[in-house]
Scaffold this motif. Structure first.
Motif, PDB file in Angstrom:
ATOM      1  N   SER A   7       0.830  -1.217   0.000  1.00 28.46           N
ATOM      2  CA  SER A   7       0.000   0.000   0.000  1.00 28.46           C
ATOM      3  C   SER A   7       0.860   1.261   0.000  1.00 28.46           C
ATOM      4  CB  SER A   7      -0.903   0.025   1.234  1.00 28.46           C
ATOM      5  OG  SER A   7      -1.788  -1.046   1.195  1.00 28.46           O
ATOM      6  N   TYR A   8       2.082   1.149   0.523  1.00 26.27           N
ATOM      7  CA  TYR A   8       2.949   2.337   0.554  1.00 26.27           C
ATOM      8  C   TYR A   8       3.210   2.869  -0.857  1.00 26.27           C
ATOM      9  CZ  TYR A   8       4.008   2.245   5.546  1.00 26.27           C
ATOM     10  OH  TYR A   8       3.912   2.315   6.915  1.00 26.27           O
ATOM     11  N   ALA A   9       3.136   1.967  -1.837  1.00 23.11           N
ATOM     12  CA  ALA A   9       3.363   2.397  -3.219  1.00 23.11           C
ATOM     13  C   ALA A   9       2.234   3.296  -3.706  1.00 23.11           C
ATOM     14  CB  ALA A   9       3.488   1.173  -4.121  1.00 23.11           C
ATOM     15  N   ASN A  10       1.097   3.275  -2.994  1.00 22.98           N
ATOM     16  CA  ASN A  10      -0.042   4.114  -3.409  1.00 22.98           C
ATOM     17  C   ASN A  10       0.007   5.519  -2.810  1.00 22.98           C
ATOM     18  OD1 ASN A  10      -1.059   1.904  -4.744  1.00 22.98           O
ATOM     19  ND2 ASN A  10      -2.164   1.167  -2.939  1.00 22.98           N
ATOM     20  N   SER A  14       4.835  13.153  -0.390  1.00 26.33           N
ATOM     21  CA  SER A  14       4.390  14.152   0.582  1.00 26.33           C
ATOM     22  C   SER A  14       5.196  15.420   0.338  1.00 26.33           C
ATOM     23  CB  SER A  14       4.627  13.622   1.989  1.00 26.33           C
ATOM     24  OG  SER A  14       4.582  14.670   2.897  1.00 26.33           O
ATOM     25  N   TYR A  15       4.695  16.243  -0.536  1.00 20.85           N
ATOM     26  CA  TYR A  15       5.554  17.323  -1.014  1.00 20.85           C
ATOM     27  C   TYR A  15       5.230  18.691  -0.424  1.00 20.85           C
ATOM     28  CZ  TYR A  15       1.922  19.132  -4.053  1.00 20.85           C
ATOM     29  OH  TYR A  15       0.774  19.701  -4.509  1.00 20.85           O
ATOM     30  N   LEU A  16       4.113  18.823   0.309  1.00 22.44           N
ATOM     31  CA  LEU A  16       3.648  20.156   0.685  1.00 22.44           C
ATOM     32  C   LEU A  16       4.710  20.969   1.438  1.00 22.44           C
ATOM     33  CD1 LEU A  16       1.382  22.273   0.827  1.00 22.44           C
ATOM     34  CD2 LEU A  16       0.602  21.157   2.917  1.00 22.44           C
ATOM     35  N   PHE A  17       5.060  20.519   2.657  1.00 23.94           N
ATOM     36  CA  PHE A  17       5.981  21.338   3.459  1.00 23.94           C
ATOM     37  C   PHE A  17       7.410  21.253   2.928  1.00 23.94           C
ATOM     38  CE2 PHE A  17       2.288  21.007   6.246  1.00 23.94           C
ATOM     39  CZ  PHE A  17       2.064  22.360   6.422  1.00 23.94           C
ATOM     40  N   TYR A  18       7.725  20.119   2.285  1.00 29.10           N
ATOM     41  CA  TYR A  18       9.032  19.973   1.657  1.00 29.10           C
ATOM     42  C   TYR A  18       9.181  21.000   0.522  1.00 29.10           C
ATOM     43  CZ  TYR A  18      12.750  17.907  -1.118  1.00 29.10           C
ATOM     44  OH  TYR A  18      13.895  17.718  -1.841  1.00 29.10           O
ATOM     45  N   HIS A  19       8.158  21.094  -0.266  1.00 36.35           N
ATOM     46  CA  HIS A  19       8.155  22.002  -1.413  1.00 36.35           C
ATOM     47  C   HIS A  19       8.224  23.462  -0.931  1.00 36.35           C
ATOM     48  CE1 HIS A  19       7.761  22.189  -5.658  1.00 36.35           C
ATOM     49  NE2 HIS A  19       6.632  22.852  -5.682  1.00 36.35           N
ATOM     50  N   PRO A 132      -3.368  16.317   6.198  1.00 31.74           N
ATOM     51  CA  PRO A 132      -2.951  15.270   5.249  1.00 31.74           C
ATOM     52  C   PRO A 132      -2.749  13.882   5.870  1.00 31.74           C
ATOM     53  CG  PRO A 132      -1.648  17.289   4.938  1.00 31.74           C
ATOM     54  CD  PRO A 132      -2.474  17.497   6.165  1.00 31.74           C
ATOM     55  N   ALA A 133      -2.464  13.807   7.163  1.00 28.37           N
ATOM     56  CA  ALA A 133      -2.187  12.497   7.783  1.00 28.37           C
ATOM     57  C   ALA A 133      -3.400  11.561   7.744  1.00 28.37           C
ATOM     58  CB  ALA A 133      -1.734  12.689   9.226  1.00 28.37           C
ATOM     59  N   TYR A 134      -4.628  12.108   7.723  1.00 26.88           N
ATOM     60  CA  TYR A 134      -5.813  11.232   7.685  1.00 26.88           C
ATOM     61  C   TYR A 134      -5.764  10.357   6.432  1.00 26.88           C
ATOM     62  CZ  TYR A 134      -7.915  14.805  10.821  1.00 26.88           C
ATOM     63  OH  TYR A 134      -8.181  15.692  11.823  1.00 26.88           O
ATOM     64  N   VAL A 135      -5.474  10.999   5.322  1.00 23.65           N
ATOM     65  CA  VAL A 135      -5.462  10.283   4.042  1.00 23.65           C
ATOM     66  C   VAL A 135      -4.305   9.287   4.031  1.00 23.65           C
ATOM     67  CG1 VAL A 135      -5.110  10.553   1.554  1.00 23.65           C
ATOM     68  CG2 VAL A 135      -6.598  12.153   2.778  1.00 23.65           C
ATOM     69  N   ASP A 136      -3.117   9.762   4.387  1.00 25.54           N
ATOM     70  CA  ASP A 136      -1.934   8.907   4.264  1.00 25.54           C
ATOM     71  C   ASP A 136      -2.001   7.691   5.191  1.00 25.54           C
ATOM     72  OD1 ASP A 136      -1.003  10.536   2.324  1.00 25.54           O
ATOM     73  OD2 ASP A 136       0.539  11.512   3.521  1.00 25.54           O
TER      74      ASP A 136
END
Ligand code: PLP
Length: 393
Positions: A7-10, A14-19, A132-136
């Protein structure tokens, strides 16, 4: 050969704060003389309350004395802290037994770990824009997600609707990122819906301490919630524990599904998967709920609220539509002139050196919106608000 959790491949990158970090770094490298006004990340800037610091020191001293030393702590939380938190709910008219309260290392940890209680076949309903953690966490668990978009039409507070089908329902009120908060009547609709279908609500109350209006701080203020809800809370934003780590979770003993009691399941989970939370931290956490601690944490919250007031005044004067700010430490604004979230991010960074968070990072329906955090430095917030007003009016 071993098979990893595929499932990790799906997961999306996680680019928001990194970006955001990459863009601000590049800007500062090109403009080393500029100061940035950081209204982006939802981390606190004020230190822990003096009452908490004193209690943490006492906890350390206890650990240095043979007759006051504590070894392993009870896995579900120290009785003194579970009782203190139950009493905190009691003040709001919510009656909880202390063994319905579980002490945790924070809300993020719990939001992931609690999924152990539910079968993978359950569908998770996530209202977006969302933390975002809810989805991930649900993607990692291999669970199907039902995305329920929200927007200005429903004031970012979606309600149960015809044809909606899900088993685990995430509600975050007051909301990150929109700052919107459900009233009693609206929350009652979700509670009735969950009870009728045997679903379970995961209620994230991380921002309850910021509520100013007459709105529910806890899902358990709603009749019927004891048979359909789990509440996850945290001292991170309430009391500045982001780097100290402490939270709590409420699982009523009336919550049963498939013949199993979820409170008992969580006791079994905790006693297997943790060895409790540090005694020292639990002493610090208990100090948050004393009269002195409550006064001191609310002094800090008032400083963040003044930041919110300053930003809201600038947006009002500029004629920009926004949500939140009143009952939450976030302000969610509509980008001007139909701009996209990242386009607006770049404009603020390059033209006025203000850093916020593009709404698109919280789900597709966040495109065209922008989040300001009010946890920043007050002088920086005032300057950011001034620059924002000059740019937008
Ligand atoms: N839930 C929401 C809605 C949040 O915004 C955050 C942090 O920003 C958390 C949970 C995480 O809290 P904690 O620091 O307790 O892990």
């Amino acid at each position: 050969m071993l098979t990893p959790n595929l499932s990790y491949a799906n997961l999306k990158e996680s680019y928001l704060f990194y970006h955001i970090a990459q863009k601000t770094k590049a800007y500062l490298e090109a403009n080393p003389d500029k100061h940035l006004y950081r209204m982006g990340i939802g981390d606190v800037s004020l230190p822990l309350a003096p009452a908490v610091i004193a209690a943490l020191h006492e906890g350390v001293d206890d650990q240095s004395e043979k007759d006051r030393f504590h070894g392993y702590m009870p896995e579900c939380g120290a009785p003194f802290l579970r009782e203190t938190i139950a009493q905190y709910y009691g003040k709001r008219g919510v009656s909880l037994a202390s063994d319905e309260v579980f002490v945790s290392s924070g809300a993020s940890d719990e939001l992931g770990d609690l999924l152990d209680l539910f079968d993978r076949s359950n569908r998770a309903l996530i209202m977006e824009p969302a933390y975002p953690a809810y989805v991930d966490a649900n993607i990692m668990a291999g669970r199907d997600i039902v995305h329920l978009p929200s927007g200005p039409d429903n004031h970012f507070l979606p309600l149960p609707q015809e044809g909606l089908d899900a088993d685990l329902i995430y509600l975050c009120s007051p909301n990150n990122p929109t700052g919107a908060a459900y009233n009693r009547e609206q929350l009652s609709q979700w509670v009735a819906w969950a009870n009728a279908r045997g679903a379970v609500i995961l209620f994230d109350a991380a921002y309850e301490a910021f509520i100013e209006e007459d709105l529910p701080h806890s899902v358990f203020e709603i009749p019927g919630a004891r048979t359909c809800a789990i509440e996850i809370c945290s001292l991170s934003k309430t009391a500045g524990f982001t780097g100290t780590r402490l939270g709590y979770t409420v699982i009523p003993k009336d919550l049963e599904r498939g013949g199993l009691n979820l409170n008992a399941m969580w006791v079994r989970n905790r006693t297997t998967k943790t060895n409790g939370i540090s005694y020292i931290l639990q002493r610090g956490g208990a100090a948050v709920f004393t009269e002195e601690g409550q006064k001191q944490i609310h002094d800090n919250i008032r400083i963040y609220k003044e930041n919110a007031r300053v930003l809201m005044a600038a947006l009002d004067e500029a004629g920009i539509r926004y949500w939140g700010g009143k009952n939450a430490p976030y302000i969610w604004m509509q980008c001007p002139d139909g701009m996209g979230s990242w386009e607006f991010f770049d404009k603020l960074l390059n033209e006025i050196q203000v850093v916020g968070t593009p709404g698109e990072g919280f789900g597709a329906c966040g495109e065209g919106f922008f989040r300001f955090s009010t946890f920043g430095d007050p002088a920086d917030t005032r300057e950011a608000a001034k620059r924002l007003l000059n740019l937008l009016k």
